[in-house]
Design a protein around this motif. Structure first.
Motif, PDB file in Angstrom:
ATOM      1  N   TRP A   1      22.537 -37.151  15.739  1.00  0.00           N
ATOM      2  CA  TRP A   1      22.312 -35.752  16.098  1.00  0.00           C
ATOM      3  C   TRP A   1      21.674 -34.903  15.013  1.00  0.00           C
TER       4      TRP A   1
ATOM      5  N   TRP B   1      25.500 -28.205  16.436  1.00  0.00           N
ATOM      6  CA  TRP B   1      26.436 -28.964  15.609  1.00  0.00           C
ATOM      7  C   TRP B   1      26.280 -28.671  14.116  1.00  0.00           C
TER       8      TRP B   1
ATOM      9  N   VAL C   1      29.085 -30.050  23.583  1.00  0.00           N
ATOM     10  CA  VAL C   1      27.712 -29.565  23.761  1.00  0.00           C
ATOM     11  C   VAL C   1      27.602 -28.366  24.711  1.00  0.00           C
TER      12      VAL C   1
ATOM     13  N   ARG D   1      20.933 -28.313  24.949  1.00  0.00           N
ATOM     14  CA  ARG D   1      20.710 -29.615  25.570  1.00  0.00           C
ATOM     15  C   ARG D   1      19.333 -29.711  26.219  1.00  0.00           C
TER      16      ARG D   1
ATOM     17  N   TYR E   1      21.065 -30.939  19.597  1.00  0.00           N
ATOM     18  CA  TYR E   1      22.386 -30.782  18.989  1.00  0.00           C
ATOM     19  C   TYR E   1      22.347 -29.778  17.840  1.00  0.00           C
TER      20      TYR E   1
ATOM     21  N   ASP F   1      32.061 -35.524  18.227  1.00  0.00           N
ATOM     22  CA  ASP F   1      31.037 -36.481  18.633  1.00  0.00           C
ATOM     23  C   ASP F   1      31.748 -37.681  19.245  1.00  0.00           C
TER      24      ASP F   1
END
Length: 392
Positions: free
Chosen positions: A304, A313, A280, A129, A310, A298
């Motif tokens: 993203w 992911w 996250v 992040r 992200y 999500d």
């Protein structure tokens, strides 16, 4: 390099909550082993003393100081307590050769009137992040990082100069793995176990949109165990009634709801689960010390795919909160082979020095992040030369 010659005390600030202790207390203990009587660990409350000592491992422990506040402070919003604590304790905190901390509010010690020793920083976690990469890093004299990913982002953003950061490797991960003992399974049955680990931020978390549906679907399906263990900061904001309502969703022998026990912080769940479901949280990097299936929710409709914020992911499928949880879980287990290479590559970039033996066991080889971090603190405290001379 600072030439400060005040005294040899090392002050370690662990005032951001117990979830940060694993990232900094092992270094404090290593320094206490090297320099008995010279290391102080500052915590916010009496209740945190036992939690801090849980990370002491074997060997020496630092002196622990509880940073008590005047009773009148209780009239202030809890969000102000850390600032008040740092202000009232600033003189004593700065009475050291060096300060080490795991959070960034302590940089205010640099801005208060008076002299301040070098402040060193070990970030608590290695997530993706953007909030983990911000201007207050400029106020630290040196930063010790878990891997090249964090170094590259901080340097590229201009928040840290390359010469002002060291990649030591991950303190918490290495300390836990180094002291790893056989742990009992999370459930007393042969079902695969899912860990649901939502973030605490309302702007990012999936818990309200997805959590109850996940619990209901897993319970009805009957083929899986489930641990709901959000970031410990999430439930701290909840009322007692809301906590009770979520805890009431637990099912003995199948669904555990843990809103903040020590097991949320000591990698019990990230090491013990078979599938990670989250949004996250940086704890996915703790889970992937052994690459395993991941599934991400999500809940906010994020663009993203090309965002470094992200990057995690890409470790598994990303679903909407109204997706069928059980069908997504089945796909995650079946398709894990498609993601293993991405998981390993990102882990080696994020977690410096990690490798895997033939049986999948994680190892840091001859690397010891705790010792490397302690070496850096010694240098800034003016103790490194003395330590080498003593060994010689």
């Amino acid at each position: 390099m600072p030439s400060r010659n005040v005294h040899s005390r090392i002050h370690v600030l662990a005032i951001g909550g117990a979830h940060q202790f694993g990232h900094i207390v092992p270094v404090a203990c290593e320094l206490a082993r090297r320099h008995p009587g010279q290391v102080r660990l500052f915590v916010s409350a009496e209740a945190e003393v036992a939690a801090a000592m849980a990370y002491a491992g074997q060997g020496a422990a630092p002196e622990i100081v509880v940073m008590r506040l005047p009773a009148v402070t209780a009239l202030l919003p809890s969000s102000m307590h850390k600032f008040v604590r740092l202000t009232l304790w600033a003189k004593r905190l700065r009475d050291a050769a060096v300060i080490l901390c795991a959070e960034r509010t302590s940089t205010m010690l640099k801005r208060l009137p008076g002299d301040c020793p070098p402040i060193l920083h070990i970030p608590h976690g290695a997530g993706d992040r953007a909030v983990g990469f911000e201007p207050r890093f400029r106020l630290f004299d040196h930063v010790m990082l878990a891997g090249r990913k964090d170094r590259d982002r901080l340097v590229e953003a201009g928040f840290v100069r390359a010469q002002d950061c060291t990649v030591t490797g991950p303190i918490k991960l290495a300390a836990v793995l180094d002291n790893a003992q056989a742990r009992p399974p999370l459930f007393d049955n042969a079902r695969p176990t899912i860990l649901y680990n939502p973030h605490f931020s309302k702007k990012l978390s999936s818990i309200e949109a997805f959590g109850r549906g996940l619990i209901a679907a897993v319970a009805a399906d009957g083929r899986y165990n489930l641990v709901v263990a959000p970031h410990v900061r999430l439930a701290k904001r909840w009322s007692a009634a809301k906590r009770r309502a979520w805890e009431a969703l637990a099912i003995p022998g199948q669904v555990t709801v843990d809103l903040g026990s020590p097991r949320c912080n000591d990698m019990t769940y990230t090491l013990g689960a078979d599938l990670y479901v989250g949004d996250v949280s940086s704890q996915v990097y703790e889970f992937l010390v052994r690459p395993r299936p991941c599934l991400f929710v999500d809940a906010k409709g994020v663009d993203w795919q090309d965002s470094e914020d992200y990057a995690m992911w890409h470790f598994g499928e990303v679903i909407a909160p109204d997706a069928d949880p059980v069908a997504a879980i089945e796909r995650a287990f079946a398709a894990h082979g498609d993601y293993v290479q991405q998981q390993r590559e990102r882990m080696t970039y994020t977690i410096d020095g990690i490798a895997w033996l033939a049986d999948g066991t994680p190892t840091f080889g001859t690397r010891c992040p705790v010792r490397e971090a302690a070496d850096t603190v010694e240098r800034f405290a003016g103790l490194r030369t003395k330590a080498i001379a003593a060994i010689a």
